[in-house]
Design an enzyme around this catalytic site. Structure first.
Site, mmCIF file in Angstrom:
data_model
loop_
_atom_site.group_PDB
_atom_site.id
_atom_site.type_symbol
_atom_site.label_atom_id
_atom_site.label_comp_id
_atom_site.label_asym_id
_atom_site.label_seq_id
_atom_site.Cartn_x
_atom_site.Cartn_y
_atom_site.Cartn_z
ATOM 1 N N CYS A 115 23.290 -43.829 51.542
ATOM 2 C CA CYS A 115 23.572 -44.152 50.168
ATOM 3 C C CYS A 115 22.748 -43.510 49.086
ATOM 4 O O CYS A 115 21.257 -43.972 49.239
ATOM 5 C CB CYS A 115 24.084 -45.364 49.793
ATOM 6 S SG CYS A 115 24.783 -45.699 48.252
ATOM 7 N N CYS A 173 39.459 -55.047 54.951
ATOM 8 C CA CYS A 173 38.781 -54.326 53.910
ATOM 9 C C CYS A 173 38.057 -53.125 54.566
ATOM 10 O O CYS A 173 37.147 -53.175 55.355
ATOM 11 C CB CYS A 173 37.672 -55.473 53.475
ATOM 12 S SG CYS A 173 38.332 -56.835 53.161
ATOM 13 N N CYS A 184 20.579 -54.048 48.946
ATOM 14 C CA CYS A 184 21.489 -53.175 50.069
ATOM 15 C C CYS A 184 20.735 -52.687 51.005
ATOM 16 O O CYS A 184 19.676 -52.020 50.846
ATOM 17 C CB CYS A 184 22.319 -52.159 49.435
ATOM 18 S SG CYS A 184 23.532 -51.435 50.486
ATOM 19 N N CYS A 243 39.495 -57.372 43.401
ATOM 20 C CA CYS A 243 38.509 -58.113 43.776
ATOM 21 C C CYS A 243 37.094 -57.984 43.440
ATOM 22 O O CYS A 243 36.723 -56.773 43.577
ATOM 23 C CB CYS A 243 38.784 -57.965 45.526
ATOM 24 S SG CYS A 243 37.900 -58.819 46.440
ATOM 25 N N CYS A 263 20.390 -49.818 44.892
ATOM 26 C CA CYS A 263 20.668 -51.397 44.698
ATOM 27 C C CYS A 263 19.592 -52.262 45.478
ATOM 28 O O CYS A 263 19.657 -51.861 46.961
ATOM 29 C CB CYS A 263 22.226 -51.743 45.415
ATOM 30 S SG CYS A 263 23.263 -50.670 44.458
ATOM 31 N N ARG A 296 36.353 -66.650 47.952
ATOM 32 C CA ARG A 296 35.843 -66.000 49.467
ATOM 33 C C ARG A 296 34.404 -66.214 49.533
ATOM 34 O O ARG A 296 33.527 -65.817 49.025
ATOM 35 C CB ARG A 296 36.128 -64.396 49.653
ATOM 36 C CG ARG A 296 36.227 -63.984 51.127
ATOM 37 C CD ARG A 296 36.504 -62.629 51.239
ATOM 38 N NE ARG A 296 37.988 -62.315 50.576
ATOM 39 C CZ ARG A 296 38.020 -61.129 50.003
ATOM 40 N NH1 ARG A 296 37.229 -60.235 49.931
ATOM 41 N NH2 ARG A 296 39.250 -61.198 49.656
ATOM 42 N N CYS A 340 42.516 -53.735 51.562
ATOM 43 C CA CYS A 340 41.389 -53.448 50.538
ATOM 44 C C CYS A 340 40.722 -52.247 50.422
ATOM 45 O O CYS A 340 40.075 -52.408 51.621
ATOM 46 C CB CYS A 340 40.682 -55.113 50.117
ATOM 47 S SG CYS A 340 39.933 -54.973 48.616
#
Length: 409
Positions: free
Chosen positions: A65, A109, A72, A202, A69, A272, A142
């Protein structure tokens, strides 16, 4: 205590608590944690009974990626030894999803690392959604692909997506300390795009990154204002090889207080328990079911979770039941509405998922203020003491999507 009675009454009316009341929940002592769970449990049972919704993650594209972040394992510069692979083919993703559905999941998901999808990526995901729904028409899908461009949410909706996940992760004031390659406003914009396209929004948070109680309350109040249907609560998994690898700030009791605060602020949404529950709640996971009505089944994006069979046994042993495919998750007043944490004027609210491992572009003042009577026995908020690092509980995923081994479901 007076605080908890006040919060229960407000939550049953879908009325927003004050910031001072939310902070007071986080400031309660470990001696009071069972009282806090019992009070928030009344709210959870009022809106969701004893049902637990199961969700299953499929990591469509892992690692590599370009975003930075800090939490992550898939970030730019990550040295975490995670699986790295490019896009799964639709049939591969469908096979991975089938394992979770066989285990009782009603929502799949679909997650991909990256800043955001290209139009070709949206085509790929659309084909994957079709492949999954061809095998199981009733499944909820999702997507979690990062920052959306104009028109992409609408295309996903047309392809059959039911929801879109994009977490706020932390407060606006501290967001720049966690990520520099995109902004908090970018995230808000993507959640709003999902709303506008008719997708169920979400959006949640990550706790345990060194944030203050005020930061936690800020992000949860912001989520209520954004009005998502589901709020995933992640607990930081401190992966070796990431900037937050040394952040071990959570105890099981603090995790329970955080979940309770989220339930009081967002009483009628799907709360969740997401990434990190096994690492930080540990043997207290069953208590968390009294606060949240939804969990992920099996493994996460880049880390291994509790065995799916153990999840199902935990739910049954705690006196809860798995939500069936034909059951509606949200309370009747929210079904068909444009999302909502209950932050509607008619509810007296005033003006105000996913796993944090890589969801696209992803994760002491006196708390009583002037309402001392509402604070019960809560004292002054202090920073949590550093906890013993439980690196033995952080296991990198080596099975399931992107491998030749069977998934954990």
């Amino acid at each position: 205590m007076d605080l908890l009675n006040t919060l229960v009454d407000k939550a049953l009316r879908r009325e927003l608590p004050t910031r001072e009341e939310a902070l007071a929940v986080l400031a309660t002592s470990d001696d009071d944690v069972l009282d806090v769970v019992a009070a928030a449990g009344k709210v959870r049972r009022h809106w969701f009974g004893r049902r637990v919704k199961l969700n299953y993650l499929v990591n469509l594209k892992s690692g590599l990626c370009p975003e930075d972040c800090s939490y992550c394992s898939q970030r730019l510069g990550s040295k975490a030894g995670i699986l790295k692979y490019t896009w799964l083919k639709p049939d591969e993703a469908s096979q991975a999803a089938a394992a979770g559905l066989a285990g009782g999941a009603k929502r799949v998901c679909l997650v991909a690392s990256g800043r955001g999808p290209t139009d070709r990526d949206v085509d790929r995901v659309s084909e994957t959604i079709k492949a999954i729904k061809d095998q199981n028409e009733a499944v909820e899908v999702c997507a979690c692909l990062g920052l959306l461009s104009d028109g992409q949410a609408e295309r996903l909706r047309e392809a059959g997506a039911d929801a879109y996940n994009h977490n706020l992760n932390t407060s606006e004031s501290t967001y720049g300390d966690i990520t520099t390659t995109h902004t908090y406003a970018d995230r808000v914009d993507t959640v709003n795009k999902a709303h506008a396209a008719g997708l169920s929004a979400c959006s949640g948070l990550i706790a345990g990154m060194g944030e203050s109680d005020e930061d936690l309350v800020d992000v949860v109040f912001s989520l209520r204002e954004l009005d998502p249907d589901s709020v995933p609560v992640n607990f930081l998994i401190p992966f070796e090889g990431t900037p937050l690898a040394k952040e071990w700030n959570l105890t099981p009791q603090r995790c329970l207080r955080i979940l309770a605060m989220v339930r009081f602020v967002c009483p009628d949404v799907e709360v969740r328990i997401a990434g990190g529950r096994e690492v930080h709640l540990r043997t207290m996971q069953p208590l968390a079911l009294h606060l949240a009505n939804s969990i992920f089944l099996g493994d996460y994006l880049t880390s291994e979770g509790q065995a799916g069979k153990a999840d199902l046994e935990m739910i049954a042993d705690a006196g809860f039941e798995v939500e069936g495919a034909g059951e509606v998750t949200l309370p009747e007043h929210r079904v068909g509405a444009a999302g909502g944490c209950g932050a509607h004027e008619s509810a007296g609210a005033g003006s105000v998922c996913g796993s944090h491992e890589g969801c696209g572009s992803h994760e002491g003042a006196d708390v009583c203020g002037t309402t001392a009577a509402a604070c019960g026995t809560a004292g002054t908020a202090t920073a949590p003491a550093p906890q013993e690092a439980r690196t033995d509980l952080v296991a990198v995923r080596r099975r399931g999507a992107g491998t030749d081994l069977a998934p954990n479901a």
